[in-house]
Design a protein around this motif. Structure first.
Motif, short mmCIF file in Angstrom:
data_model
loop_
_atom_site.label_atom_id
_atom_site.label_comp_id
_atom_site.label_asym_id
_atom_site.label_seq_id
_atom_site.Cartn_x
_atom_site.Cartn_y
_atom_site.Cartn_z
N PRO A 1 -0.03 3.73 -11.48
CA PRO A 1 0.76 3.23 -10.34
C PRO A 1 0.42 1.80 -9.93
O PRO A 1 1.15 1.20 -9.13
CB PRO A 1 0.39 4.21 -9.21
CG PRO A 1 -0.88 4.85 -9.64
CD PRO A 1 -0.88 4.87 -11.12
N ALA B 1 -3.67 8.46 -4.49
CA ALA B 1 -2.70 9.40 -3.93
C ALA B 1 -3.24 10.09 -2.69
O ALA B 1 -2.48 10.68 -1.92
CB ALA B 1 -2.31 10.44 -4.98
N ARG C 1 1.91 14.17 -9.22
CA ARG C 1 2.77 15.37 -9.30
C ARG C 1 3.30 15.56 -10.71
O ARG C 1 3.27 16.65 -11.27
CB ARG C 1 3.94 15.25 -8.33
CG ARG C 1 3.57 15.70 -6.94
CD ARG C 1 4.83 15.85 -6.08
NE ARG C 1 4.53 15.39 -4.74
CZ ARG C 1 5.07 14.33 -4.15
NH1 ARG C 1 6.00 13.61 -4.75
NH2 ARG C 1 4.71 13.97 -2.95
N LEU D 1 1.36 9.18 -5.88
CA LEU D 1 1.67 10.59 -5.62
C LEU D 1 2.62 11.15 -6.66
O LEU D 1 2.46 12.27 -7.15
CB LEU D 1 2.33 10.72 -4.24
CG LEU D 1 1.38 10.97 -3.08
CD1 LEU D 1 2.09 10.79 -1.76
CD2 LEU D 1 0.78 12.38 -3.17
N LEU D 2 3.61 10.31 -7.02
CA LEU D 2 4.59 10.73 -8.02
C LEU D 2 3.89 10.97 -9.37
O LEU D 2 4.12 12.00 -10.03
CB LEU D 2 5.68 9.66 -8.14
CG LEU D 2 6.84 9.98 -9.06
CD1 LEU D 2 7.64 11.15 -8.50
CD2 LEU D 2 7.76 8.77 -9.21
N GLN E 1 0.84 -1.21 0.00
CA GLN E 1 0.00 0.00 0.00
C GLN E 1 0.87 1.25 0.00
O GLN E 1 0.64 2.19 -0.76
CB GLN E 1 -0.91 0.03 1.23
CG GLN E 1 -2.03 -0.98 1.19
CD GLN E 1 -3.01 -0.80 2.33
OE1 GLN E 1 -2.87 0.10 3.15
NE2 GLN E 1 -4.01 -1.65 2.40
N ALA E 2 1.88 1.24 0.85
CA ALA E 2 2.75 2.42 0.96
C ALA E 2 3.47 2.67 -0.36
O ALA E 2 3.58 3.82 -0.83
CB ALA E 2 3.75 2.22 2.10
N GLU E 3 3.94 1.58 -0.98
CA GLU E 3 4.67 1.72 -2.24
C GLU E 3 3.75 2.27 -3.34
O GLU E 3 4.12 3.16 -4.09
CB GLU E 3 5.22 0.34 -2.63
CG GLU E 3 6.23 0.41 -3.75
CD GLU E 3 6.74 -0.97 -4.10
OE1 GLU E 3 7.12 -1.74 -3.21
OE2 GLU E 3 6.74 -1.27 -5.31
N ARG F 1 0.99 3.95 -2.95
CA ARG F 1 0.61 5.35 -2.66
C ARG F 1 1.72 6.31 -3.10
O ARG F 1 1.46 7.36 -3.66
CB ARG F 1 0.28 5.50 -1.18
CG ARG F 1 -0.48 6.78 -0.91
CD ARG F 1 -1.02 6.89 0.49
NE ARG F 1 -2.23 6.14 0.71
CZ ARG F 1 -2.39 5.23 1.67
NH1 ARG F 1 -1.40 4.95 2.48
NH2 ARG F 1 -3.53 4.60 1.81
N GLU F 2 2.94 5.90 -2.84
CA GLU F 2 4.08 6.73 -3.24
C GLU F 2 4.14 6.88 -4.77
O GLU F 2 4.34 7.97 -5.30
CB GLU F 2 5.35 6.05 -2.75
CG GLU F 2 6.46 7.03 -2.43
CD GLU F 2 7.62 6.31 -1.76
OE1 GLU F 2 8.65 6.19 -2.41
OE2 GLU F 2 7.44 5.84 -0.61
N LYS F 3 3.93 5.75 -5.47
CA LYS F 3 3.93 5.79 -6.95
C LYS F 3 2.80 6.70 -7.44
O LYS F 3 2.95 7.47 -8.38
CB LYS F 3 3.73 4.38 -7.53
CG LYS F 3 4.97 3.51 -7.50
CD LYS F 3 4.65 2.07 -7.86
CE LYS F 3 4.42 1.87 -9.35
NZ LYS F 3 4.01 0.49 -9.68
#
Ligand code: SF4
Length: 198
Positions: free
Chosen positions: A108, A197, A91, A87-88, A79-81, A83-85
């Motif tokens: 993502p 995100a 952006r 967000l990227l 999940q964390a990975e 979410r990070e993807k």
């Protein structure tokens, strides 16, 4: 998290009934898609034109909640990975839009060509690729071709009817009921990246 989504998720029982109804619609879609794909002998195995690079927008809360349901089945690390993807991608999309450049970024949820939430993927991901038709009352039937990969591999084959109309109609009715049940007035137009995100 978006307050509307939080409100919906707090009514677990009501939400799960809608999720079950959505699954029934998805099952019908998958069945019809499979029939057409078998006829053409067309199977997605990852291609350069990967449709997961396409900026698909999704317009229903019911599908948004289904993606979240799938996301919650993943382990915390995944999940964390993701979410990070997400967000990227979000952006980078904003930056490209600001510069007036085309946006072509991988979803993502795509990992080495495969969807991490394949069973939970939205309608447009399920229906993409195969030539199809849409019937809108009072208008001429709309015929659309398959994706580039389809056209190069199976474009010569005679078209077999793949009518998306009932799927769109059923999805629109379900969404209407969903919004009424949860007293939602706003509309959404989100990519999967944007959904994950936040
Ligand atoms: S949700 Fe899954 S199938 Fe749809 S674009 Fe993302 S990775 Fe591809």
């Amino acid at each position: 998290m978006n307050p509307v989504i939080e409100k919906i998720r707090s009514c677990e029982e009501k939400l799960s009934l809608f999720m079950e109804r959505l699954e029934v619609i998805y099952k019908k879609m998958d069945g019809k898609y499979k029939e057409a794909a078998n006829y053409y002998g067309f199977f997605c195995g990852g291609c350069e034109e990967n449709c997961c690079f396409t900026r698909f927008y999704h317009h229903t809360f019911v599908e948004y909640l289904y993606i979240i349901k799938g996301f919650n089945t993943l382990g915390q690390g995944n999940q964390a990975e993701i979410r990070e993807k997400a967000l990227l991608v979000w952006r980078q999309t904003a930056e490209l839009e600001k510069s007036g450049l085309p946006v072509r970024l991988l979803c993502p949820l795509n990992y080495e060509g495969l969807c991490a939430l394949y069973s939970y993927r939205p309608m447009i991901c399920r229906l993409h690729g195969i030539p199809h038709e849409l019937i809108i009352p009072g208008r001429e039937k709309i015929l659309s071709p398959g994706c580039k990969e389809f056209m190069s591999r199976c474009g010569e084959k005679e078209y077999v009817i793949f009518d998306r109309t009932s799927f769109y109609t059923e999805m629109a009715s379900l969404e209407k009921e969903f919004k009424a049940a949860f007293v939602i007035s706003e509309r959404i137009k989100l990519t999967v990246a944007r959904m994950l995100a936040s």
